[in-house]
Design a protein around this motif. Sequence first.
Motif, PDB file in Angstrom:
ATOM      1  N   LEU A 206       0.590  -1.642  -0.168  1.00  0.00           N
ATOM      2  CA  LEU A 206      -0.178  -0.088   0.130  1.00  0.00           C
ATOM      3  C   LEU A 206       0.847   1.439   0.174  1.00  0.00           C
ATOM      4  CD1 LEU A 206      -3.307  -0.932   2.302  1.00  0.00           C
ATOM      5  CD2 LEU A 206      -3.014  -1.011   0.294  1.00  0.00           C
ATOM      6  N   GLY A 273      -3.224  -2.628  -5.085  1.00  0.00           N
ATOM      7  CA  GLY A 273      -4.556  -2.675  -4.975  1.00  0.00           C
ATOM      8  C   GLY A 273      -5.190  -4.009  -4.320  1.00  0.00           C
TER       9      GLY A 273
ATOM     10  N   ALA B 121      -6.814   6.298  -4.140  1.00  0.00           N
ATOM     11  CA  ALA B 121      -6.536   5.237  -3.920  1.00  0.00           C
ATOM     12  C   ALA B 121      -5.597   6.483  -5.296  1.00  0.00           C
ATOM     13  CB  ALA B 121      -6.139   3.530  -4.549  1.00  0.00           C
TER      14      ALA B 121
END
Lengths: 288, 317
Positions: A206, A273, B121
């Motif tokens: 991450l 991810g 993200a």
Amino acid sequence: MIGLYHRRAFVNVLAILLATASTLIGLGFLASILWITLARGLVAFGMPLITRITADGAQGGLANAIVGSLIIDCMAILIAAPLGVMAGTWLAEYASRSRLGALIRFMNDILLSAPSIVLGLFIYMVVVLPMSAWSNGAVSFSALAGALALALIALPVIVRTTDEMLRLLPSTLREAALSLGVPQWKLTTQVLLRAAGSGILTGVLLALARLAGETAPLLFTAFGNNFMAHGPLDKMASLPATIYQYTNDPDPAMHAIAWAGALMITLFVLALGMLARWFLSRGHLRHE
Amino acid sequence: MPAPAPRRADLDARRDRWFAHSLKAAALLVLAVLLGAALSTLWGGREVLIGHGLDFLASSQWNPVAGRYGALAPVFGTVVTSFVAILLAVPLAFGIALFLTEIAPPWLRRPVSAAIELLAAIPSIIYGMWGLFVFVPFMAEHIEPMLDASLGQLPVIGALFSGPPLGLGVLTAGIVLAVMIVPFIAAVMREVFLAVPTRLKESARALGATPWEVVWHIVLPATRSAVVGGIFLGLGRALGETMAVTFVLGNAYDIHASLLMPGTSISSSIANEFNEAVGNHRSALLALGFLLFVVTFFVLLIARLMLRRLARREGAT
């Protein structure tokens, strides 16, 4: 009575509709960003993108930026991962009840969302300027400085996941090892870190995903380079910094290349991810 | 006992000490980074901070040619864009959290919350490009002429929404920032809403409360401090965000009443000018960096304190 009942039912339905609408707005923005990145990124996608360098401009590709990004990101993770795991281990295993531990955990959470551009300025002040002074200007902006700036961004992510993952482990694991006379360092490295390994790896992945798109701190640390860099002390191109530069260019052909780079970063981040999720689910299975 | 046994224990004890010390040193690095970032930018900005004194904060003149540096315009831009972002992001995030905890059928919750997390993200440079190439033209063609013609004609708030439809500007930057911080605020809200004991919610439903009344009168009061913490967390992100803002803010050292006009922010000034700046100009940008770091530090400090209070209360019950 009926009026009040109807009003309450109406407010309830209104709230449900507005909440659903806000979710749809959020998803709409996501869909638009992903779709635009994919559609415009595919236009310039092709072999020249990964075989030619940015010195060729609109006819060129992003080869040196891709290689540069990979090198800088890997260096940053190699610096941040050991330090982050060590710091997280200290927080979870040695300082779970101390005041200093609580302070550091708290400050780490702040560092987690601190503005990355200031961390870039910090590295500029303590790495780029002194190196330039020592070498009489021969070395100034460097890939190493860029990696250090990114390492500061990755550090709090890794510290936090390590700390959390270790604290999730059952205390019977520690007690069993200690009752066998295992010293603390052996217990930590060979039992606890191993048991929490997949979780910690998730944190590292991450952190890497966060680094991949970081732009601001690289501008005044790694700078940029239209050619392949000669080494870690040379100025080095990176994908985000090149995209920033190309987006500011008036030439639409440069924009197409920038979108292709943006697509690459997005795919990389999404893949990381998914990989992180997969590791985490695998880790859970093993514990159960 | 044979002789080697105590030596082995001594060795282990020494290794344990070394191990603990090196781990502690790594942990102290976190404090060193925060302190170092503040002190190095303060040191780099000392010439302008001392030379200009309070004038640095009070003046809106930013003129590298004349050597005058006032931080008012970038500070104004940072504060206003972040304020617009919070104003838009909080209701949106609340709606999303409400949808994910109370409204959506269970099979839909996981994919939708994963999608919202995806929004967090996406790197900020992609937001910036999308903002510049897609959202700015959209604002210029559709939203801003409409705002100018409707809200812009009203007496008091009209000044906020009147102006040429440039696309670039404070409002556009605020909206892009809002999209970026929504997932952070929504994630905190969703998490704390889920932590409210089910029997509390079910008791209220049993007394005849509608789902909305349960959220408004039971869930929200029980989680108030964490919700405020989540909002401050989003604010901290918005204040320091660079790339997305740099592309869509217009980069003009002006202070306008209208949200449709271009401006600048602390982070975009630094990103745009730092590599060309020398001498006092560079010092002024470092001083801006120091200002930004201190302000976001305190905003994030408040955020974490609010969030910690809830965690502690949960631990107590």
